[in-house]
Design an enzyme around this catalytic site. Structure first.
Site, short mmCIF file in Angstrom:
data_model
loop_
_atom_site.label_atom_id
_atom_site.label_comp_id
_atom_site.label_asym_id
_atom_site.label_seq_id
_atom_site.Cartn_x
_atom_site.Cartn_y
_atom_site.Cartn_z
N ASP A 33 30.96 56.33 -103.19
CA ASP A 33 30.45 57.62 -102.70
C ASP A 33 30.18 58.62 -103.82
O ASP A 33 29.53 59.63 -103.60
CB ASP A 33 31.37 58.22 -101.62
CG ASP A 33 32.79 58.40 -102.07
OD1 ASP A 33 33.11 58.03 -103.22
OD2 ASP A 33 33.61 58.91 -101.27
N ARG A 34 30.68 58.35 -105.03
CA ARG A 34 30.42 59.28 -106.14
C ARG A 34 29.26 58.80 -106.99
O ARG A 34 28.93 57.60 -106.99
CB ARG A 34 31.66 59.39 -107.03
CG ARG A 34 32.81 60.06 -106.36
CD ARG A 34 33.93 60.31 -107.34
NE ARG A 34 34.94 61.12 -106.67
CZ ARG A 34 35.91 61.76 -107.28
NH1 ARG A 34 36.03 61.70 -108.59
NH2 ARG A 34 36.79 62.48 -106.60
N ASP A 81 31.54 55.16 -108.10
CA ASP A 81 32.99 54.97 -108.18
C ASP A 81 33.49 53.80 -107.34
O ASP A 81 32.70 53.01 -106.83
CB ASP A 81 33.71 56.26 -107.76
CG ASP A 81 33.61 56.50 -106.27
OD1 ASP A 81 32.58 56.09 -105.68
OD2 ASP A 81 34.54 57.08 -105.69
N ARG A 100 43.62 71.30 -111.66
CA ARG A 100 42.20 71.37 -112.01
C ARG A 100 41.84 72.82 -112.34
O ARG A 100 42.15 73.73 -111.57
CB ARG A 100 41.33 70.88 -110.86
CG ARG A 100 41.69 69.50 -110.35
CD ARG A 100 40.49 68.84 -109.68
NE ARG A 100 40.87 67.67 -108.89
CZ ARG A 100 41.15 66.48 -109.40
NH1 ARG A 100 41.15 66.29 -110.70
NH2 ARG A 100 41.47 65.46 -108.61
N ASP A 137 34.62 53.27 -104.33
CA ASP A 137 34.12 53.02 -102.98
C ASP A 137 32.67 53.44 -102.79
O ASP A 137 32.17 53.46 -101.66
CB ASP A 137 35.01 53.71 -101.95
CG ASP A 137 35.05 55.21 -102.13
OD1 ASP A 137 34.86 55.68 -103.27
OD2 ASP A 137 35.26 55.93 -101.13
N SER A 146 39.29 55.34 -103.38
CA SER A 146 38.14 55.92 -104.09
C SER A 146 38.14 55.56 -105.57
O SER A 146 38.12 54.40 -105.93
CB SER A 146 38.12 57.43 -103.87
OG SER A 146 36.96 57.97 -104.41
N HIS A 147 38.22 56.57 -106.42
CA HIS A 147 38.10 56.37 -107.86
C HIS A 147 39.45 56.08 -108.52
O HIS A 147 39.51 55.93 -109.73
CB HIS A 147 37.51 57.64 -108.47
CG HIS A 147 38.25 58.85 -108.00
ND1 HIS A 147 38.09 59.37 -106.74
CD2 HIS A 147 39.20 59.60 -108.59
CE1 HIS A 147 38.89 60.40 -106.57
NE2 HIS A 147 39.58 60.56 -107.68
N LYS A 196 29.59 61.50 -98.72
CA LYS A 196 28.77 61.58 -99.92
C LYS A 196 28.32 60.17 -100.27
O LYS A 196 28.91 59.20 -99.81
CB LYS A 196 29.52 62.24 -101.06
CG LYS A 196 30.80 61.56 -101.46
CD LYS A 196 31.58 62.47 -102.40
CE LYS A 196 32.92 61.84 -102.74
NZ LYS A 196 34.03 62.79 -102.63
N GLU A 209 31.31 69.39 -107.09
CA GLU A 209 31.29 69.24 -108.54
C GLU A 209 31.92 67.93 -108.99
O GLU A 209 31.70 67.48 -110.10
CB GLU A 209 32.00 70.42 -109.21
CG GLU A 209 33.39 70.77 -108.67
CD GLU A 209 34.44 69.73 -108.84
OE1 GLU A 209 34.46 69.13 -109.92
OE2 GLU A 209 35.23 69.51 -107.91
C1 G1P Z 1 38.88 65.14 -105.41
C2 G1P Z 1 37.69 66.04 -105.65
C3 G1P Z 1 37.06 66.44 -104.34
C4 G1P Z 1 36.69 65.17 -103.56
C5 G1P Z 1 37.90 64.27 -103.43
C6 G1P Z 1 37.54 62.94 -102.78
O1 G1P Z 1 39.84 65.81 -104.64
O2 G1P Z 1 38.05 67.18 -106.39
O3 G1P Z 1 35.94 67.23 -104.58
O4 G1P Z 1 36.21 65.50 -102.29
O5 G1P Z 1 38.46 64.01 -104.71
O6 G1P Z 1 36.60 62.23 -103.53
P1 G1P Z 1 41.13 66.54 -105.29
O7 G1P Z 1 41.86 65.49 -106.08
O8 G1P Z 1 40.60 67.61 -106.19
O9 G1P Z 1 41.89 67.06 -104.11
ZN ZN Z 2 35.01 57.70 -103.79
#
Ligand code: G1P
Ligand code: ZN
Length: 543
Positions: free
Chosen positions: A281-282, A277, A496, A279, A113-114, A376, A364
């Site tokens: 999805d964000r 991001d 967080r 991949d 992901s990010h 997403k 969020e």
């Molecule tokens: C984080 C985000 C969560 C999201 C996930 C995947 O997870 O807070 O909302 O679904 O990335 O993109 P976390 O690192 O808080 O477990």
């Molecule tokens: Zn992602």
């Protein structure tokens, strides 16, 4: 063709987190690490004879190599066909789209992901089920259990597939179809939004800047925003996916998408700024000199959903993750539809969407989506905003201000403390947990604690229970402080802190969130001992 059964030692750390298995690249490069996990997935989900698998990733370092291994393993495990994105590319939403459209036996998505990529960065893999969504906890738990007991994996000896050549190739008996990674997704978007109205808006001089952050959405955004919607070339910046994301951190927030943020706060800023991001999805949405929080974005989309052809009949309901602000709840109440509060992670929305209980979902953490997929979807959110703006003919800021005037403002911010020593993060959480029993009734300045708990969720569809999903301190006026540990990091612990204060006063609504939340920030520190315990004066990232 020779199927080999290779003896292997199980690993003990292949537990999927919030969104699949994520580790440092070096961990995935260790002999048999990837193979073991893939075999654990195949053993867990079973492979009906001749089944089809969807396969692709966000293009990060190791993507192509991993795809070649997975293709050989899929052939050895009895898949009849694999649909793989050209170049090994499929954004997470596009993978969800392909799984659903072609009715595959789920798919494997390669992404962290990010999280940053490159040899020193992160890699990841997740299995999505046949509904196109992330595997639910009972499946990921079973995969983890299987991975700890694995003694062998199956692989076929074969040459590499040419991932850049569209069309059909073969590995042994198995068909590998290299597909256009963008086409199916773009077609789905055209079916949901009023492309003609958006084209007209853009032709009239409405300026857009989309920052793909050198991640997977570059080709998607160029095809849809520049080609199909007619935005001028250059509207998509950082549009070429790179294995290390250009050494950047492909997370669309105010800290990491700074190039876009600077443009949007410039004198000649475009009308809409957006980023996605690693991949895809964000999403982050910005107006001229104006940031839309993801929680507000979900609420605005919900309130204006009927403006988009795909949602013209109205929405069945909304779901949001617990730490996401209650702005969407207010819209749901007004629309007379249910609003569900789930644990963090998109996998909790799947059952609700499959059952037709909700249409829109959001987190969020810059995640918004709908039942068009089971992930997403970054570009979808941007197109939804463009559709709303094309119909309302207002600025982004005006749309949000109007929204607050009607619904009030849930002033919101998330503070991340990244890479803390695990024992420090646990001690902070421990202090809050210990205080929980005595907090109700206590007053902190203008705030009085109504209740404090560790969020637990019972899925209304299958009855499964998830506990330990974050500590909530809820005040009598609905304001909240939430503490939670990240489940996606690969180094140390990330704490967080989520802050939310409800404000109906139009005079204060325009204010800066950090200032409006000052009291809650102090109360959070008072209750948790965060600063003293972590030695940190400020968060790593504020969103
Ligand atoms: C984080 C985000 C969560 C999201 C996930 C995947 O997870 O807070 O909302 O679904 O990335 O993109 P976390 O690192 O808080 O477990
Ligand atoms: Zn992602």
């Amino acid at each position: 063709m020779n199927v080999r059964t290779v003896a292997t030692e199980p690993f003990t750390d292949q537990k999927p987190g919030t969104s699949g298995l994520r580790k440092k690249v070096a961990v995935f490069q260790a002999p048999t690490y990837l193979e073991n996990f893939v075999q654990a997935v195949f053993d867990t989900v079973g492979v009906p004879a001749g089944a089809t698998l969807a396969l692709g990733g966000d293009g990060r370092y190791l993507n192509r190599e991993a795809i070649q291994v997975i293709l050989r393993m899929a052939a050895a495990n009895g898949f009849g066909r694999v649909l793989v994105g050209q170049g090994g590319i499929l954004s997470t939403p596009a993978a969800s789209c392909v799984i659903r459209k072609y009715g595959t036996h789920g798919g494997l998505i390669l992404s962290a992901s990010h999280n940053p990529g490159g040899p020193e960065g992160d890699f990841g893999i997740k299995y999505n089920t046949a509904n196109g969504g992330p595997a639910p906890e009972k499946v990921t738990d079973a995969i983890f259990a299987r991975s700890k007991a694995l003694t062998s994996y199956r692989i076929l000896d074969a040459a590499d597939i040419d991932l850049d050549r569209p069309g059909v190739q073969r590995i042994g008996e198995m068909v590998v179809e290299v597909i256009d990674p963008v086409a199916d997704y773009a077609e789905l978007m055209e079916s949901l939004f009023d492309f003609a109205a958006i084209r007209e808006l853009i032709a009239g001089g409405f300026g857009v800047c989309f920052d793909a952050m050198h991640a997977v959405t570059g080709p998607y955004a160029k095809e849809i925003i520049e080609r199909r919607l007619g935005a001028p070339a250059g509207t998509v910046i950082n549009g070429v996916p790179l294995p290390d994301f250009g050494a950047g951190h492909p997370d669309p927030n105010l800290t990491y998408a700074h190039e876009l943020v600077e443009k949007m706060y410039d004198l000649d800023a475009p009308d809409l700024g957006a980023a996605s991001d690693g991949d895809g999805d964000r999403n982050m949405i910005l107006g001229r000199g104006f940031f839309v929080t993801p929680s507000d974005s979900l609420a605005v989309i919900a309130a204006n959903a009927r403006l988009a052809p795909g949602y013209a009949k109205g929405i069945a309901g909304i779901a949001r993750s617990m730490p996401t602000s209650a702005a969407a709840d207010r819209v749901a109440r007004k629309l007379g539809v249910p609003c569900f509060e789930t644990p963090t992670g998109w996998k909790f929305f799947g059952n609700l969407m499959d059952a037709g209980k909700v249409t829109l979902c959001g987190e969020e953490s810059f995640g918004t989506g709908s039942d068009h997929l089971r992930e997403k979807d970054g570009l979808w959110a941007v197109l939804f905003w463009l559709n709303i703006l094309a119909k309302r003919r207002q600025s982004v800021e005006q749309v949000v201000q109007d929204h607050w005037a009607v619904f009030g403002r849930n002033v919101y911010s998330r503070h991340d403390y990244e890479n803390l020593p695990t024992d420090v993060a646990n001690a902070i959480i421990g202090q809050v947990r210990a205080a929980c029993a005595t907090l109700p009734g206590q007053a902190f300045g203008n705030y009085t604690v109504k209740f404090c708990d560790d969020f637990a969720y019972t899925d209304p569809i299958d009855g499964s229970v998830s506990t330990g999903q974050g500590l909530r301190i809820v005040f009598t006026d609905g304001s909240r402080i939430v503490f939670r540990l990240s489940g996606t990091g690969t180094e140390g612990a990330t704490l967080r802190l989520y802050l939310e204060a409800f404000d109906v006063d139009p005079a204060r609504q325009r204010g800066d969130a950090q200032l409006l939340l000052e009291d809650l920030i102090l109360i959070a520190d008072q209750i948790s001992g965060l600063k003293a315990k972590s030695g940190r004066e400020r968060p790593t990232v504020i969103t």
